[in-house]
Design an enzyme around this catalytic site. Structure first.
Site, PDB file in Angstrom:
ATOM      1  CG  ASP A  55       0.273  -5.550   0.486  1.00 21.96           C
ATOM      2  OD1 ASP A  55      -0.300  -6.776   0.378  1.00 21.96           O
ATOM      3  OD2 ASP A  55       1.507  -5.304   1.230  1.00 21.96           O
ATOM      4  CD  GLN A  71       4.366  -4.712  -2.932  1.00 22.29           C
ATOM      5  OE1 GLN A  71       5.086  -5.605  -2.870  1.00 22.29           O
ATOM      6  NE2 GLN A  71       4.860  -3.560  -3.316  1.00 22.29           N
ATOM      7  CG  PHE A 110       8.658  -6.530  -0.359  1.00 26.65           C
ATOM      8  CD1 PHE A 110       8.661  -6.939  -1.891  1.00 26.65           C
ATOM      9  CD2 PHE A 110       8.726  -7.056   0.520  1.00 26.65           C
ATOM     10  CE1 PHE A 110       9.003  -8.202  -2.133  1.00 26.65           C
ATOM     11  CE2 PHE A 110       8.749  -8.563   0.455  1.00 26.65           C
ATOM     12  CZ  PHE A 110       8.906  -9.135  -0.851  1.00 26.65           C
ATOM     13  CB  SER A 111       3.832  -2.786   0.999  1.00 27.91           C
ATOM     14  OG  SER A 111       3.267  -3.734   0.371  1.00 27.91           O
ATOM     15  CD  GLU A 233       3.068  -9.488   5.999  1.00 24.01           C
ATOM     16  OE1 GLU A 233       1.929  -9.731   5.495  1.00 24.01           O
ATOM     17  OE2 GLU A 233       4.024 -10.014   5.391  1.00 24.01           O
ATOM     18  CD1 TRP A 320      -1.100 -12.210   2.339  1.00 29.98           C
ATOM     19  CD2 TRP A 320      -0.246 -13.184   0.363  1.00 29.98           C
ATOM     20  NE1 TRP A 320      -0.640 -11.300   1.531  1.00 29.98           N
ATOM     21  CE2 TRP A 320      -0.004 -11.755   0.398  1.00 29.98           C
ATOM     22  CE3 TRP A 320      -0.069 -13.643  -0.917  1.00 29.98           C
ATOM     23  CZ2 TRP A 320       0.769 -11.116  -0.485  1.00 29.98           C
ATOM     24  CZ3 TRP A 320       0.873 -13.037  -1.733  1.00 29.98           C
ATOM     25  CH2 TRP A 320       1.070 -11.616  -1.501  1.00 29.98           C
TER      26      TRP A 320
END
Ligand code: FRU
Length: 523
Positions: A55, A71, A110-111, A233, A320
């Protein structure tokens, strides 16, 4: 892929990698023998110099620079050890990669997002950059599925070059396992900071408010609505002017979740109102709107602080389902083209339109135009060939067509390979077919046909296709429909043609422009 979360698979992968001594020393542990795939390296799309990205994070504009944090696994070509990498650009196309911004500690980074604290509301200094990220902490070293996610803050007083983690982190801890991807922005009407952050498995976005970026109060929750097949997300919330209703603004909530293809991640959006506390969806709860009809558009969020109401969206161009396997070296995955967002009122409601940022228009090395070409008679109109090196192009065509015509563009073409953008008038469908696009062997999920229904209502079809070595982005009807994909053609496959299928109805290329873009010479 009915996954509870793609994170679980990834965490297992990361746990295996972490046990490898080479990873601990910060050395690359996978694909040591791969050769460099220069011919696949996007030139005006961001990819890290080497190793893994997913991301985009912390997107903001300040003092002439666009900042992209991302990321990043700085040790390997697979997901794991998440850090925030950093790159800056003055035109959103040429990126300079800077040292790691925020490094993994006892938690992975994380994001999240970042803001410029112009009025020093947090006390870190005037114009400090303040980043919000999810700290992902594994609680049981033997079981990566036992973890906690909390919202953390870090700040920078040197325009994002170096960062300090806030000493009173976390700023929000619900004691929850899955709680992630904070997007913070300034809400002028209520004069406060707003954070949108997701409860992925509950398919909810929570909204928090704050005066000082440190203390956050829960304002409301939105969801579950729209598509709730897989976890939610990377939320983003912003307002946009409506192009064809002067003076009107609407709010847009973006969510990365299941996209238009069952079992594959993608993006959906909601249009509605936000009153500083609560987001209300205009559409029925069970009617998802999808942002892109390609397999490879995810985790897209917009930049903070771009002046003049301009909303620029940046997404990850991968999926993904195969992101950990794509055959590039020494980097893996990258970003889509930054896109301007517009909102238009249509008979069914408000809809988003996307266009590549206008800086792309300055990238042409040479340009050719063709007018009024009857494609069946011309057979294939050859635009670029191997000698011309048709690997970076921005092509546009307006097609007049009979009810049974089948036509479009073929790119990355050789005797054995092609990526086909095809409109089938009888079906009223636009397809992006990458089944013969090159290397498709690395994942059974990759050889798919993407499509979107487009009824032109008797008007011409307008296609714009931007491609950059391994990215293909199609913008149809002025960006009302987009299809974004990655492909892995061999070096010899660089032909570019417009085609009309023989034996089908007439398709005429009324106007067209083929802009051969300058490579940036990025190896
Ligand atoms: C989305 C995502 C985010 C998370 C990050 C981890 O692609 O799963 O929810 O913060 O990636 O790298």
């Amino acid at each position: 892929m009915k996954i509870k979360s793609h994170l679980l698979g990834l965490l297992t992968l990361a746990a295996v990698a972490a046990c490898n001594p080479a990873a601990k020393e910060g050395k690359q542990i996978s694909q040591l023998t791969d050769s460099i795939t220069v011919h696949l390296r996007p030139q005006f799309h961001f990819t890290p110099r080497k190793f893994w990205t997913n991301d985009p994070n912390g997107l903001l504009y300040h003092d002439g620079e666009f900042h992209l944090f991302f990321q990043h696994n700085p040790f390997d070509k697979v997901w794991g050890h998440m850090h925030w990498g950093h790159a800056v650009s003055r035109d959103l196309l040429h990126w300079e990669e800077l040292p790691i911004a925020i490094a993994e500690d006892t938690a992975m980074i994380f994001s999240g997002s970042a803001v410029v604290d112009k009025n020093n509301t947090a006390g870190f200094g005037e114009n400090a950059f303040v980043a919000f990220y999810t700290a992902h902490r594994i609680l049981d070293p033997k079981n990566p599925d036992v973890y906690l996610q909390t919202q953390h803050m870090a700040y920078s007083t040197d325009k994002g070059r170096t960062w300090t983690k806030y000493d009173k982190n976390p700023v929000i801890d619900l004691g929850k396992k899955d709680f992630r991807d904070p997007k913070v922005f300034w809400h002028e009407e209520s004069k406060k900071w707003i954070m949108a952050v997701n409860l992925p498995n509950e398919h909810k976005t929570q909204f928090y408010g704050s005066a000082n970026l440190k203390n956050w109060e829960l304002l409301s929750e939105f969801g579950p609505e729209g598509n709730v097949a897989i976890p939610w997300e990377c939320p983003d919330l912003f307002s946009l002017p409506v192009e064809n209703e002067p003076g009107k603004q609407k709010w847009v909530l973006l969510i990365s979740a299941e996209g238009p293809y069952p079992g594959f991640q993608g993006m959906q959006y909601f249009i509605g109102e936000f009153d500083g506390k609560r987001f209300k969806n205009d559409n029925p709860a069970n009617k998802p709107l999808y942002l892109d009809y390609g397999r490879d558009y995810f985790a897209a969020v917009t930049f903070n602080h771009i002046p003049n109401d301009r909303r620029v969206l940046l997404g990850w161009i991968s999926n993904w389902a195969y992101a950990n396997q794509v055959p590039t070296h020494p980097w893996r995955n990258g970003m889509a083209i930054p896109r301007m967002l517009y909102l238009r009122k249509e008979p069914e409601g408000y809809r988003l339109l996307q266009q590549p940022v206008e800086m792309v228009n300055d990238m042409a090395k040479s340009s050719t135009r063709h007018l009024n070409i009857e494609l069946q008679r011309a057979g294939e109109l050859v635009v670029g060939n191997q000698d011309k090196g048709g690997d970076l192009y921005d092509i546009e065509g307006t097609f007049e067509f009979a009810n049974d015509a089948v036509f479009g563009f073929k790119i990355f073409k050789s005797d054995t390979e092609e990526t086909v953008i095809r409109y089938d008038a009888a079906r009223r469908m636009l397809y992006l077919d990458r089944s013969k696009s090159g290397d498709v062997s690395f994942s059974p999920k990759f050889t798919v046909l993407d499509s979107v229904a487009i009824d032109t209502n008797g008007e011409n079809l307008k296609l714009r296709v931007l491609f950059d070595r391994n990215t293909v982005e199609v913008f149809a009807q002025d960006g009302r429909y987009t299809i974004s994909n990655v492909v892995f053609p061999s070096e010899k496959s660089r032909g570019v043609v417009a085609f009309g299928e023989k034996g089908k109805g007439l398709a005429k290329l009324v106007t067209s422009s083929f802009r051969d873009l300058k490579p940036e010479i990025k190896k």
